[in-house]
Design a protein around this motif. Structure first.
Motif, PDB file in Angstrom:
ATOM      1  N   ALA A  88       0.839  -1.202   0.000  1.00  0.00           N
ATOM      2  CA  ALA A  88       0.000   0.000   0.000  1.00  0.00           C
ATOM      3  C   ALA A  88       0.871   1.249   0.000  1.00  0.00           C
ATOM      4  O   ALA A  88       0.535   2.245  -0.642  1.00  0.00           O
ATOM      5  N   ASN A  89       1.993   1.179   0.703  1.00  0.00           N
ATOM      6  CA  ASN A  89       2.906   2.314   0.754  1.00  0.00           C
ATOM      7  C   ASN A  89       3.450   2.628  -0.641  1.00  0.00           C
ATOM      8  O   ASN A  89       3.557   3.788  -1.025  1.00  0.00           O
ATOM      9  N   LEU A  90       3.811   1.595  -1.395  1.00  0.00           N
ATOM     10  CA  LEU A  90       4.316   1.774  -2.758  1.00  0.00           C
ATOM     11  C   LEU A  90       3.240   2.390  -3.649  1.00  0.00           C
ATOM     12  O   LEU A  90       3.518   3.309  -4.428  1.00  0.00           O
ATOM     13  N   ASN A  91       2.017   1.912  -3.521  1.00  0.00           N
ATOM     14  CA  ASN A  91       0.915   2.473  -4.307  1.00  0.00           C
ATOM     15  C   ASN A  91       0.693   3.946  -3.977  1.00  0.00           C
ATOM     16  O   ASN A  91       0.429   4.753  -4.873  1.00  0.00           O
ATOM     17  N   GLU A  92       0.800   4.288  -2.714  1.00  0.00           N
ATOM     18  CA  GLU A  92       0.639   5.685  -2.308  1.00  0.00           C
ATOM     19  C   GLU A  92       1.753   6.549  -2.884  1.00  0.00           C
ATOM     20  O   GLU A  92       1.504   7.659  -3.361  1.00  0.00           O
ATOM     21  N   GLU A  93       2.977   6.035  -2.845  1.00  0.00           N
ATOM     22  CA  GLU A  93       4.103   6.789  -3.400  1.00  0.00           C
ATOM     23  C   GLU A  93       3.947   6.975  -4.905  1.00  0.00           C
ATOM     24  O   GLU A  93       4.227   8.050  -5.435  1.00  0.00           O
ATOM     25  N   ASP A 142       1.445   9.624  -5.525  1.00  0.00           N
ATOM     26  CA  ASP A 142       2.037  10.940  -5.274  1.00  0.00           C
ATOM     27  C   ASP A 142       2.891  11.392  -6.448  1.00  0.00           C
ATOM     28  O   ASP A 142       2.833  12.548  -6.864  1.00  0.00           O
ATOM     29  N   GLU A 177      14.228  14.736   0.137  1.00  0.00           N
ATOM     30  CA  GLU A 177      13.975  13.540  -0.684  1.00  0.00           C
ATOM     31  C   GLU A 177      15.294  12.881  -1.059  1.00  0.00           C
ATOM     32  O   GLU A 177      15.380  11.663  -1.138  1.00  0.00           O
ATOM     33  N   LYS A 221      16.640  10.485   1.556  1.00  0.00           N
ATOM     34  CA  LYS A 221      15.986   9.180   1.636  1.00  0.00           C
ATOM     35  C   LYS A 221      16.631   8.182   0.687  1.00  0.00           C
ATOM     36  O   LYS A 221      16.595   6.991   0.913  1.00  0.00           O
TER      37      LYS A 221
END
Length: 93
Positions: free
Chosen positions: A2-7, A10, A89, A92
């Motif tokens: 889900a985190n990858l999909n959110e990124e 974005d 960014e 990271k």
């Protein structure tokens, strides 16, 4: 996952925002009418390319400004803008 999909969502939103900005700002850079064509993102270079075509009125407008000379336009112009990352960014990566 889900985190990858959110990124990814974005990133897509950011690219769309850049496209909207380019469609608005590019024509302001010319003293004659232009049409912003294809805008594409290159993830390998982290860049956006913009194709710009003179409008159908551009030849007449330029001819008038130059005292009636015949103006021919063949093809289009393409600009590539390199995108930058914010310092937080980069940390990271």
């Amino acid at each position: 996952m889900a985190n990858l999909n959110e990124e990814m969502a974005d990133v897509h939103e950011e690219i769309e925002s850049v496209r909207d900005l380019l469609r608005e700002e590019i024509p302001k850079q010319f003293e004659f009418g232009v049409r912003v064509g294809n805008i594409s993102y290159d993830p390998n270079n982290n860049s956006v390319s913009v194709r710009v075509d003179p409008s159908s009125e551009a030849r007449d407008e330029l001819s008038e400004r130059m005292g009636g000379v015949r103006v021919k336009t063949d093809g289009s112009m393409e600009f590539e803008f390199m995108l930058s990352q914010h310092s937080d960014e980069r940390e990271k990566l």
